[in-house]
Design a protein around this motif. Structure first.
Motif, PDB file in Angstrom:
ATOM      1  N   ASN A  79       0.830  -1.440   0.059  1.00  0.00           N
ATOM      2  CA  ASN A  79       0.094   0.024   0.105  1.00  0.00           C
ATOM      3  C   ASN A  79       0.785   1.226   0.051  1.00  0.00           C
ATOM      4  O   ASN A  79       0.453   2.181  -0.824  1.00  0.00           O
ATOM      5  CB  ASN A  79      -1.055  -0.059   1.088  1.00  0.00           C
ATOM      6  N   ASN A  82       2.216   1.681  -3.528  1.00  0.00           N
ATOM      7  CA  ASN A  82       1.263   2.082  -4.577  1.00  0.00           C
ATOM      8  C   ASN A  82       1.262   3.511  -4.338  1.00  0.00           C
ATOM      9  O   ASN A  82       0.894   4.206  -5.266  1.00  0.00           O
ATOM     10  CB  ASN A  82       0.001   1.304  -4.199  1.00  0.00           C
ATOM     11  N   THR A 114      -7.924   1.667   6.792  1.00  0.00           N
ATOM     12  CA  THR A 114      -6.546   1.567   7.276  1.00  0.00           C
ATOM     13  C   THR A 114      -6.577   1.745   8.777  1.00  0.00           C
ATOM     14  O   THR A 114      -5.763   1.093   9.647  1.00  0.00           O
ATOM     15  CB  THR A 114      -5.568   2.536   6.701  1.00  0.00           C
ATOM     16  N   SER A 211       3.976  -5.847  -5.707  1.00  0.00           N
ATOM     17  CA  SER A 211       3.225  -4.701  -6.370  1.00  0.00           C
ATOM     18  C   SER A 211       3.667  -4.375  -7.719  1.00  0.00           C
ATOM     19  O   SER A 211       3.365  -3.455  -8.505  1.00  0.00           O
ATOM     20  CB  SER A 211       3.784  -3.187  -5.643  1.00  0.00           C
ATOM     21  N   ASN A 238      -5.386  -0.790  -3.030  1.00  0.00           N
ATOM     22  CA  ASN A 238      -4.948  -0.726  -1.724  1.00  0.00           C
ATOM     23  C   ASN A 238      -6.134  -1.197  -0.792  1.00  0.00           C
ATOM     24  O   ASN A 238      -6.022  -1.737   0.225  1.00  0.00           O
ATOM     25  CB  ASN A 238      -4.574   0.870  -1.227  1.00  0.00           C
ATOM     26  N   THR A 272      -1.167   7.847   4.169  1.00  0.00           N
ATOM     27  CA  THR A 272      -2.230   7.822   3.528  1.00  0.00           C
ATOM     28  C   THR A 272      -3.072   9.312   3.470  1.00  0.00           C
ATOM     29  O   THR A 272      -3.700   9.511   2.397  1.00  0.00           O
ATOM     30  CB  THR A 272      -3.303   6.666   3.924  1.00  0.00           C
TER      31      THR A 272
END
Length: 310
Positions: A79, A82, A114, A211, A238, A272
Motif C-alpha cells: 500500500n 502504491n 487503514t 506490487s 489498496n 495515506t
C-alpha cells in the motif's frame, strides 16, 4: 553465495508473480464472459483479485508458515509503494488530474479502513471475525458502488473464450502458490542474514515484488495517455489489499504480529492522509508532489532497514 541466491530467487519470483497474475486475469476473465457474467462484475471480482493475487499468495503462504509479520507487512508495504513509488512515478511522468470521487469517497474510505486495521491489530492479532468484517465491508462497498453507478471498471479483454483459458487460470494459480512459497522462504533467510526483522523485509523487498502488477498497469495507463486511471486503480488496489487479501487470509488462519506493526501502521495511516490531502489540493498531483511521494517512500525504506521503524 547463498545470500545472493536468495535475492535472485526473490527477483525471479517477483517476475513470476506478475506473469501469473496476468494469466489469472486473462483466463478467468474469458471464462467469466463465456458464462455470461457482466464486465462490471468481472472488473470488481476477477480483475481486482487477479491484480492482488501476488499479495494474497504471499500473505496466505506466510500466514500458514507462522510468519504473521511477513504476511501483514507485505500488504501494508504494498500500500505504501502504491501511494508512494508507483503514484509518484506516474505523476513525475505527467501531472495527474484527480476526480472528486477519488478524494471524497475512495480516499476517505481508504483512511477509515487503514485506521480500522490499526484498531484490529492493537491486540497483535488479526482474527477470523475481523477477517469476516473486512470481507463483508468489501462486499457492501462494491454493492454501494454498483447501485450508485460510481464504479469504473478496468479495461476488460473481450477476446472470445478458448479452451486454453482454463489452462492459463490453473497455471496462474499454480505459479502464484509456488512463487509465493519460494519467495517467503528466501525472504526469511535474507532477514536472518541481514539481521533485520521480517516486517522490514516484508514491507520493502517483498512488497515491491508483489506490487509489480500495479506498477505495470499504471505505467501502461500512462503510455496510453490515461493518466487519471492510475489514481483510482491504486486506491482501489489498496482497499482490496486490506479488505480482500487480509480479510480472506485471516479467515483462513489468524495472523499474529509483534509490536513493530503498530508504529508502522501509524506511518501508513499518516502517509495515506498526506496523499489524500495532496489529491485534495488543486485536484491534481504535480510532478513536484510526485517526487515528494517517492522521497517519502524511500525514507520509510531507509528507516526500516536502519531498524528505527522495522
Amino acid at each position: 553465495m547463498i545470500f545472493v541466491i536468495d535475492f535472485a530467487i526473490i527477483a525471479v519470483c517477483g517476475v513470476a508473480l506478475w506473469w501469473s497474475a496476468n494469466l489469472i486475469v486473462t483466463g478467468a476473465t474469458h471464462i467469466a464472459r463465456r458464462l455470461g457474467i457482466s464486465d462490471l462484475v468481472v472488473g470488481l471480482t476477477v480483475v481486482a483479485f487477479g491484480t492482488s493475487a501476488p499479495e494474497f499468495g504471499v500473505t496466505i503462504v506466510a500466514a500458514l508458515s507462522g510468519h504473521g509479520n511477513l504476511s501483514i507487512s507485505n500488504v501494508t508495504g504494498s500500500n505504501i509503494i502504491n501511494l508512494g513509488f508507483v503514484l509518484g512515478l506516474v505523476a513525475l511522468i505527467k501531472a495527474i488530474k484527480i476526480s472528486r470521487s477519488s478524494v471524497r469517497r475512495d480516499g476517505v474510505m481508504l483512511i477509515i479502513i487503514t485506521a480500522l486495521l490499526y484498531i484490529f491489530l492493537l491486540d497483535y492479532n488479526l482474527d477470523h471475525w475481523e477477517g469476516i468484517v473486512f470481507l463483508g465491508t468489501l462486499i457492501i462497498y462494491n454493492i454501494y458502488l454498483i447501485r450508485n453507478g460510481k464504479v469504473k471498471v478496468e479495461e476488460i479483454d473481450r477476446q472470445t473464450f478458448k479452451p486454453s483459458d482454463v489452462f492459463k487460470l490453473v497455471l496462474g494459480i499454480a505459479l502464484i502458490a509456488t512463487s509465493s512459497h519460494f519467495l517467503v522462504n528466501s525472504a526469511v533467510k535474507i532477514a536472518g542474514e541481514l539481521g533485520v526483522s521480517e516486517w522490514t523485509i516484508g514491507q520493502t523487498i517483498i512488497a515491491f515484488g508483489t506490487s509489480i502488477p500495479e506498477l505495470a498497469t499504471s505505467l501502461a495507463a500512462v503510455v496510453k495517455g490515461r493518466h487519471g486511471m492510475s489514481v483510482g486503480n491504486l486506491i482501489g488496489s489498496n482497499l482490496f489489499n486490506i479488505l480482500g487479501v487480509l480479510g480472506l487470509s485471516s479467515i483462513i488462519r489468524t495472523m499474529t504480529v509483534d509490536s513493530s506493526a503498530i508504529l508502522n501502521l501509524y506511518i501508513l495511516i499518516a502517509f495515506t492522509i498526506i496523499v489524500v490531502i495532496i489529491m485534495r489540493t488543486g485536484r491534481k498531483i504535480s510532478r513536484v508532489e510526485g517526487g515528494m511521494l517517492i522521497a517519502i517512500n524511500l525514507a520509510i525504506w531507509v528507516l526500516s532497514f536502519m531498524g528505527i521503524i522495522g
